[in-house]
Design a protein around this motif. Structure first.
Motif, PDB file in Angstrom:
ATOM      1  N   VAL A 188     -11.872  70.197 -40.027  1.00  0.00           N
ATOM      2  CA  VAL A 188     -12.844  70.279 -38.931  1.00  0.00           C
ATOM      3  C   VAL A 188     -14.209  69.791 -39.401  1.00  0.00           C
ATOM      4  N   ALA A 189     -14.606  70.141 -40.620  1.00  0.00           N
ATOM      5  CA  ALA A 189     -15.893  69.696 -41.149  1.00  0.00           C
ATOM      6  C   ALA A 189     -15.962  68.173 -41.230  1.00  0.00           C
ATOM      7  N   LEU A 197     -18.390  62.919 -35.904  1.00  0.00           N
ATOM      8  CA  LEU A 197     -18.958  63.009 -34.555  1.00  0.00           C
ATOM      9  C   LEU A 197     -20.479  63.123 -34.597  1.00  0.00           C
ATOM     10  N   ALA A 198     -21.015  63.880 -35.551  1.00  0.00           N
ATOM     11  CA  ALA A 198     -22.460  64.085 -35.643  1.00  0.00           C
ATOM     12  C   ALA A 198     -23.194  62.842 -36.138  1.00  0.00           C
ATOM     13  N   GLY A 221     -18.934  72.410 -38.765  1.00  0.00           N
ATOM     14  CA  GLY A 221     -17.469  72.427 -38.814  1.00  0.00           C
ATOM     15  C   GLY A 221     -16.935  73.322 -39.913  1.00  0.00           C
ATOM     16  N   GLY A 249     -23.480  68.386 -38.835  1.00  0.00           N
ATOM     17  CA  GLY A 249     -22.137  68.416 -38.256  1.00  0.00           C
ATOM     18  C   GLY A 249     -21.115  68.929 -39.240  1.00  0.00           C
ATOM     19  N   TYR A 250     -21.236  68.478 -40.490  1.00  0.00           N
ATOM     20  CA  TYR A 250     -20.307  68.916 -41.526  1.00  0.00           C
ATOM     21  C   TYR A 250     -20.366  70.437 -41.696  1.00  0.00           C
ATOM     22  N   ARG A 302     -14.249  65.990 -39.456  1.00  0.00           N
ATOM     23  CA  ARG A 302     -14.287  65.454 -38.087  1.00  0.00           C
ATOM     24  C   ARG A 302     -15.654  65.681 -37.449  1.00  0.00           C
ATOM     25  N   SER A 303     -16.232  66.844 -37.676  1.00  0.00           N
ATOM     26  CA  SER A 303     -17.549  67.153 -37.123  1.00  0.00           C
ATOM     27  C   SER A 303     -18.622  66.235 -37.709  1.00  0.00           C
ATOM     28  N   ARG A 304     -18.498  65.945 -39.001  1.00  0.00           N
ATOM     29  CA  ARG A 304     -19.454  65.022 -39.622  1.00  0.00           C
ATOM     30  C   ARG A 304     -19.389  63.664 -38.939  1.00  0.00           C
ATOM     31  N   HIS A 335     -17.570  77.184 -38.849  1.00  0.00           N
ATOM     32  CA  HIS A 335     -17.260  77.673 -37.503  1.00  0.00           C
ATOM     33  C   HIS A 335     -16.241  78.814 -37.461  1.00  0.00           C
TER      34      HIS A 335
END
Length: 74
Positions: A27-28, A34-35, A48, A44-45, A30-32, A51
């Motif tokens: 998730v981290a 996206l961010a 994620g 973002g990292y 993927r969040s990075r 969370h």
């Protein structure tokens, strides 16, 4: 697959557990990605990565093992 010491989700239909550390890393990442569109990849990292940190709490572990029609795993 055996149950990891900390997990993100109860077993899937195949009985496989989803380990929490692996889940948080995925998730981290993927969040990075996206961010990056907001020019905040590091934020973002960490969002994620953090969370689901509450799932390391032993009280959460007990509550999530009692699933599927209120039956608890031994």
């Amino acid at each position: 697959m055996t149950r990891p010491s900390a997990y993100a989700h109860t077993p899937n239909a195949s009985g496989d557990w989803h380990g929490l550390a692996h889940h948080l890393q995925k998730v981290a990442a993927r969040s990075r990605t996206l961010a990056e569109k907001l020019a905040t990849p590091q934020m973002g990292y960490y969002a994620g990565l953090w969370h689901d940190l509450g799932k390391y709490n032993p009280d959460y572990e007990y509550s999530s093992t009692c699933y599927a029609r209120w039956r608890c795993l031994n």
